[in-house]
Design an enzyme around this catalytic site. Structure first.
Site, PDB file in Angstrom:
ATOM      1  N   ARG A  63       6.198  15.595 -40.446  1.00 11.04           N
ATOM      2  CA  ARG A  63       7.134  14.465 -40.441  1.00 11.04           C
ATOM      3  C   ARG A  63       8.144  14.635 -41.572  1.00 11.04           C
ATOM      4  NH1 ARG A  63       3.197   9.292 -38.887  1.00 11.04           N
ATOM      5  NH2 ARG A  63       2.313  10.293 -37.032  1.00 11.04           N
ATOM      6  N   ARG A  95       2.072  10.178 -48.849  1.00 11.69           N
ATOM      7  CA  ARG A  95       3.165  10.334 -47.888  1.00 11.69           C
ATOM      8  C   ARG A  95       3.696  11.759 -47.995  1.00 11.69           C
ATOM      9  NH1 ARG A  95       6.050   6.437 -45.330  1.00 11.69           N
ATOM     10  NH2 ARG A  95       5.275   4.834 -46.762  1.00 11.69           N
ATOM     11  N   GLU A 139      -1.743   1.497 -44.674  1.00 12.17           N
ATOM     12  CA  GLU A 139      -2.107   1.958 -43.334  1.00 12.17           C
ATOM     13  C   GLU A 139      -2.885   3.269 -43.360  1.00 12.17           C
ATOM     14  OE1 GLU A 139       0.017   4.004 -39.486  1.00 12.17           O
ATOM     15  OE2 GLU A 139       1.261   2.755 -40.794  1.00 12.17           O
ATOM     16  N   SER A 169      -3.768   3.667 -36.664  1.00  8.88           N
ATOM     17  CA  SER A 169      -3.021   2.816 -35.727  1.00  8.88           C
ATOM     18  C   SER A 169      -3.619   2.982 -34.340  1.00  8.88           C
ATOM     19  CB  SER A 169      -1.538   3.202 -35.678  1.00  8.88           C
ATOM     20  OG  SER A 169      -0.863   2.837 -36.853  1.00  8.88           O
ATOM     21  N   ARG A 200      -4.367  10.570 -46.255  1.00 11.44           N
ATOM     22  CA  ARG A 200      -4.501   9.158 -46.612  1.00 11.44           C
ATOM     23  C   ARG A 200      -5.970   8.735 -46.697  1.00 11.44           C
ATOM     24  NH1 ARG A 200       0.410   5.419 -44.290  1.00 11.44           N
ATOM     25  NH2 ARG A 200       2.104   6.747 -45.051  1.00 11.44           N
TER      26      ARG A 200
END
Length: 425
Positions: free
Chosen positions: A261, A276, A348, A351, A388
């Site tokens: 990403r 991140r 987060e 999801s 994460r």
């Protein structure tokens, strides 16, 4: 993409969905207009082709005088048919282009708003009181460096910012997490998959990642390949252009892959450590189900994610993500956010998204039930985004001496280790 019949029958619902997403409402009327042009030009083309066929039957039977007139008209029709076909194709392409820009219809129960307008549905686990234990918690990077588990300095040297190495117990911890996550998914009935990370444009566009999310996608222009940001993409495209018998559903896959990403728009945000990053590994659940079973499957995916985080003994909350933060493909999304002690907030980790038939229509994945063939529904859910999860594990399970307790679920994959201990310099 959405069903065009829904757009024609209830355009106000589509407008309301666009408005709730914070997207262009005028796109709905532009698409309605293009759809009408496509249909009317199609009718005109069919009429001309029908006249052309009838004329072809009359010519052999006509008198010499009539034949000359008929042939003259046939020549005119040839040009008119060609023009009508071009108009139809142009209108069809315009309708398809606009339809691909339209997001999925949001579920009526989704909270309206942006990133901060989510609704907390549940809270699990107990947040540790480090002050009562007599020490100040260290952040994951300080812990990881002491454990010789994380090396961001050399990651930056080799690849730039937001890259890292997992070394020693850090690498072993990733492998333990992946193996434990795959074991849980397999026990739940998912087929493990190792998926491609380079995909063609249709796969990326079909899953909805070339619209508003395109800025975060890496594109290899020379070869026209995209690097996936999640194995959701190759898993959604796995049955592209296929018809699946209804009695084979549900189909559930657990994909493991590297993910990439660009993290555009996050300059200066979460720059410390590995929260991140541009490249990470992830275990992703993906389901193909009958449309009427989609909401129940969505709740199942969430339950599997909650089971996973509970097994890691992490405090977390479940949120109902607001309309403006759903992403183009999801009609509803639940996030599980783990408590990060040094940030003093939930962040987060997983999801779970219900995409209804949105992706299936774009990728032409259909189901056959009796004589009826229709799009099925697709859903996806993160089980373990590795970096994460490591952040949450290190910070929540740290001890005063800088060691980190290993949750029992991971111990079999770490040679029975109960503690990760700092390495003397």
């Amino acid at each position: 993409m959405i069903d065009l019949r829904l757009l024609r029958e209830d355009p106000d619902r589509v407008r309301a969905s666009q408005r709730a997403r914070g997207e262009d409402v005028e796109l709905v009327d532009a698409l309605l207009s293009a759809d009408e042009r496509r249909r009317s030009s199609g009718v005109r083309f069919d009429e001309l082709r029908s006249e052309q066929k009838q004329l072809g039957k009359l010519v052999p039977k006509a008198s010499p005088e009539e034949r000359a007139e008929l042939l003259k008209r046939a020549e005119q029709l040839k040009s008119e048919v060609k023009a009508a076909e071009a108009t139809q194709n142009e209108a069809d392409e315009e309708a398809k282009r606009l339809l691909l820009r339209l997001g999925n219809i949001v579920h009526e129960d989704v909270p309206v708003g942006g990133e901060d307008d989510f609704v907390v549905l549940e809270t699990h686990g107990t947040i540790r009181d480090f002050a009562a234990e007599g020490f100040e918690p260290k952040d994951h990077l300080e812990l990881g460096e002491a454990l010789r588990a994380i090396d961001v300095e050399r990651g930056a040297k080799v690849s730039g910012s937001r890259f890292y190495y997992l070394t020693g117990v850090g690498a072993l911890l990733e492998l333990a997490l992946v193996n434990a996550a795959i074991a849980q998914a397999t026990e739940a009935g998912f087929t493990p998959m190792l998926t491609p990370t380079l995909v063609r444009p249709r796969a990326m566009e079909g899953t909805g990642f070339l619209g508003q999310a395109a800025e975060n996608v890496y594109h290899l222009e020379k070869d026209d390949y995209y690097l996936v940001g999640t194995s959701e993409v190759p898993l959604a495209a796995y049955h592209m252009d296929e018809i699946i018998d209804a009695d084979q559903l549900p189909l559930r896959y657990a994909g493991f892959s590297p993910c990439y990403r660009r993290e555009a728009g996050t300059y200066g945000k979460d720059t410390r450590g590995i929260f991140r990053v541009h490249q990470f590994d992830k275990v992703e659940m993906f389901s193909y189900v009958m449309p009427e079973d989609a909401e129940a499957e969505h709740k199942r995916l969430l339950e599997w994610e909650k089971q996973w985080l509970t097994s890691l003994e992490l405090p977390f909350q479940v949120i109902d993500v607001a309309t403006g933060d759903l992403g183009a493909s999801a009609s509803r999304k639940y996030d599980c956010e783990a408590w990060i002690p040094t940030q003093g907030k939930y962040r987060e980790l997983t999801s779970a998204s219900n995409c209804d038939s949105f992706q299936a229509r774009r990728l032409s994945v259909r189901m056959r039930e009796g004589k009826k063939v229709q799009p099925l529904a697709t859903l996806n859910g993160t089980l373990c985004a590795v970096p994460r999860t490591i952040v949450a594990l290190l910070e929540n399970h740290q001890l005063a001496d800088g060691s980190v307790r290993v949750p029992p679920v991971l111990r079999p994959y770490l040679g029975g280790r109960e503690l990760l201990e700092p390495v003397a310099k």
